[in-house]
Design a protein around this motif. Structure first.
Motif, mmCIF file in Angstrom:
data_model
loop_
_atom_site.group_PDB
_atom_site.id
_atom_site.type_symbol
_atom_site.label_atom_id
_atom_site.label_comp_id
_atom_site.label_asym_id
_atom_site.label_seq_id
_atom_site.Cartn_x
_atom_site.Cartn_y
_atom_site.Cartn_z
ATOM 1 N N GLU A 190 -9.190 0.682 4.335
ATOM 2 C CA GLU A 190 -10.483 0.700 3.643
ATOM 3 C C GLU A 190 -10.299 0.774 2.133
ATOM 4 O OE1 GLU A 190 -14.569 3.412 3.381
ATOM 5 O OE2 GLU A 190 -13.080 3.808 4.951
ATOM 6 N N THR A 191 -9.418 1.655 1.679
ATOM 7 C CA THR A 191 -9.194 1.806 0.240
ATOM 8 C C THR A 191 -8.582 0.547 -0.354
ATOM 9 O OG1 THR A 191 -8.852 4.190 0.531
ATOM 10 C CG2 THR A 191 -8.099 3.220 -1.539
ATOM 11 N N ILE A 192 -7.597 -0.025 0.336
ATOM 12 C CA ILE A 192 -6.962 -1.240 -0.157
ATOM 13 C C ILE A 192 -7.969 -2.380 -0.236
ATOM 14 C CG2 ILE A 192 -5.233 -3.007 0.341
ATOM 15 C CD1 ILE A 192 -4.073 -0.430 -0.705
ATOM 16 N N GLY A 193 -8.791 -2.513 0.802
ATOM 17 C CA GLY A 193 -9.786 -3.573 0.803
ATOM 18 C C GLY A 193 -10.744 -3.472 -0.371
ATOM 19 N N SER B 202 2.079 -1.701 -6.518
ATOM 20 C CA SER B 202 1.797 -0.804 -5.402
ATOM 21 C C SER B 202 0.376 -0.273 -5.551
ATOM 22 C CB SER B 202 2.798 0.355 -5.398
ATOM 23 O OG SER B 202 2.615 1.154 -4.252
ATOM 24 N N CYS B 203 -0.449 -0.517 -4.540
ATOM 25 C CA CYS B 203 -1.839 -0.065 -4.554
ATOM 26 C C CYS B 203 -1.933 1.247 -3.769
ATOM 27 C CB CYS B 203 -2.748 -1.119 -3.936
ATOM 28 S SG CYS B 203 -4.506 -0.748 -4.137
ATOM 29 N N VAL B 204 -2.311 2.308 -4.451
ATOM 30 C CA VAL B 204 -2.375 3.631 -3.826
ATOM 31 C C VAL B 204 -3.599 3.688 -2.920
ATOM 32 C CG1 VAL B 204 -2.571 6.113 -4.232
ATOM 33 C CG2 VAL B 204 -1.179 4.700 -5.768
ATOM 34 N N SER B 205 -3.356 3.862 -1.640
ATOM 35 C CA SER B 205 -4.437 3.843 -0.654
ATOM 36 C C SER B 205 -4.908 5.238 -0.276
ATOM 37 C CB SER B 205 -3.973 3.112 0.606
ATOM 38 O OG SER B 205 -2.823 3.737 1.138
ATOM 39 N N ASN B 206 -4.083 6.239 -0.554
ATOM 40 C CA ASN B 206 -4.402 7.613 -0.161
ATOM 41 C C ASN B 206 -3.493 8.563 -0.938
ATOM 42 O OD1 ASN B 206 -2.555 6.196 2.055
ATOM 43 N ND2 ASN B 206 -1.844 8.305 1.796
ATOM 44 N N TYR B 207 -3.873 9.818 -0.984
ATOM 45 C CA TYR B 207 -2.941 10.817 -1.495
ATOM 46 C C TYR B 207 -1.846 11.023 -0.456
ATOM 47 C CZ TYR B 207 -6.141 12.230 -5.249
ATOM 48 O OH TYR B 207 -6.933 12.260 -6.371
ATOM 49 N N ALA B 208 -0.633 11.203 -0.921
ATOM 50 C CA ALA B 208 0.478 11.457 -0.003
ATOM 51 C C ALA B 208 0.261 12.796 0.710
ATOM 52 C CB ALA B 208 1.799 11.466 -0.775
ATOM 53 N N ALA B 209 0.971 12.979 1.816
ATOM 54 C CA ALA B 209 0.789 14.162 2.672
ATOM 55 C C ALA B 209 0.943 15.462 1.876
ATOM 56 C CB ALA B 209 1.804 14.128 3.808
ATOM 57 N N ALA C 94 0.860 -1.176 0.000
ATOM 58 C CA ALA C 94 0.000 0.000 0.000
ATOM 59 C C ALA C 94 0.897 1.225 0.000
ATOM 60 C CB ALA C 94 -0.890 0.001 1.241
ATOM 61 N N SER C 95 0.473 2.271 -0.696
ATOM 62 C CA SER C 95 1.324 3.448 -0.806
ATOM 63 C C SER C 95 0.500 4.722 -0.844
ATOM 64 C CB SER C 95 2.186 3.363 -2.072
ATOM 65 O OG SER C 95 1.358 3.357 -3.230
ATOM 66 N N GLY C 96 1.189 5.832 -0.647
ATOM 67 C CA GLY C 96 0.593 7.140 -0.838
ATOM 68 C C GLY C 96 0.890 7.615 -2.247
ATOM 69 N N GLY C 97 -0.126 8.107 -2.934
ATOM 70 C CA GLY C 97 0.051 8.530 -4.317
ATOM 71 C C GLY C 97 0.574 9.946 -4.434
ATOM 72 N N ARG D 79 -4.085 8.409 -7.948
ATOM 73 C CA ARG D 79 -5.048 8.751 -6.905
ATOM 74 C C ARG D 79 -5.370 7.495 -6.089
ATOM 75 N NH1 ARG D 79 -6.928 7.829 -11.764
ATOM 76 N NH2 ARG D 79 -8.803 6.570 -12.072
ATOM 77 N N PRO D 80 -6.076 7.655 -4.963
ATOM 78 C CA PRO D 80 -6.474 6.471 -4.201
ATOM 79 C C PRO D 80 -7.235 5.475 -5.074
ATOM 80 C CG PRO D 80 -6.856 8.439 -2.903
ATOM 81 C CD PRO D 80 -6.440 8.903 -4.264
#
Length: 275
Positions: free
Chosen positions: A255-258, A234-241, A113-116, A125-126
């Motif tokens: 939640e996003t990965i699931g 790599s599955c983007v789970s959220n936008y990076a900070a 899982a990663s931040g995009g 994007r997520p």
């Protein structure tokens, strides 16, 4: 007992519990443990039962090995991985790769899982999936530090062709056939466990990174050292900070990965079917 002897003892333990040596390995990252349900499991081994194998304490990581058939191939699945932020040093983080390499694994597909980190013309994007083409090791350490074991690989292994181009091309074709959007990009690894700061993400973007995470790179380095062919999804789970004016949370990641595990699972199953 030295490190190599510990690796061999763990390998010997597993050899007694399986019918044959797997040539393929699948590592499932945060929230992706359910992909293992696609496996026709023959043998299940808890990490805690394997000599010297570090425990996996991260959320969304089951902490067990599964041996069985996926896509017509006999593979071993790591349902959860070890992270440096759990208090493990790099030799512990890469211990599973060393053991499974000794067991006979020649090809590895890692997921995470990663931040995009979106950029001009690339709407990462997520929910996006990235086939990693290169990495930036910003963890401040390298698993190959210390005495080299020449039985595993060279003292100074080349990293130019770490990510197998044939595997990347195969994943790209399979994703197109299944109408799954698949990006190609660079993954930057930070040590965690705190999420990155907006300034760190701006730096990562300047360096050419498309995704950021806290895993995978040490394992990839060790796997390449042992001569394995490697692919990473790599599955983007959220936008990076800092990309959006929002706080980052662990619940959002899982939640996003699931919600995207099915896409990853279909891609993984077809990948093993065709390699």
């Amino acid at each position: 007992m030295n490190y190599a002897d510990k690796v061999r003892k763990a390998r010997n333990y597993l050899q007694k519990r399986i019918s044959s040596a797997p040539e393929y390995m699948l590592v499932l990252g945060s929230g992706l443990g359910g992909v293992a349900d696609m496996l026709e499991a023959e043998t299940v081994v808890s990490y805690e039962s394997i000599p010297y194998w570090p425990k996996s304490t991260a959320p969304g990581h089951r902490g067990r090995l599964l041996f069985g058939m996926l896509g017509g191939k006999y593979i071993v699945v790591m349902q959860g991985r070890i992270h440096g932020y759990e208090g493990c040093d790099m030799t512990e983080v890469t211990f599973p790769v060393r053991v499974l390499g000794e067991l006979g694994v020649k090809s590895a597909l890692f997921t995470n899982a990663s931040g995009g980190i979106p950029s001009e013309g690339r709407d990462i994007r997520p929910g996006s999936i990235i086939a990693v083409t290169d990495h930036i090791n910003f963890m401040g350490d390298n698993p190959l530090r210390g005495a080299n074991n020449p039985e595993w690989g060279d003292r100074f292994p080349d990293m130019t062709f770490t990510y197998d181009k044939a595997y990347i091309n195969l994943l790209t074709r399979l994703a197109s056939e299944q109408k799954i959007e698949l990006f190609q990009g660079v993954y930057i690894a930070m040590c965690g466990p705190s999420y990155e700061t907006p300034a760190e993400i701006r730096m990562a973007k300047l360096l050419g990174a498309d995704a950021v995470g806290m895993s995978t790179v040490p394992e990839v380095i060790a796997a390449r050292h042992m001569g394995m062919r490697i692919a990473v999804l790599s599955c983007v789970s959220n936008y990076a900070a800092g990309v959006r004016n929002e706080r980052l949370t662990e619940d959002e990641v899982l939640e996003t990965i699931g919600g995207n595990a099915d896409k990853i699972g279909r891609l993984v199953a077809e990948f093993f079917k065709e390699i």
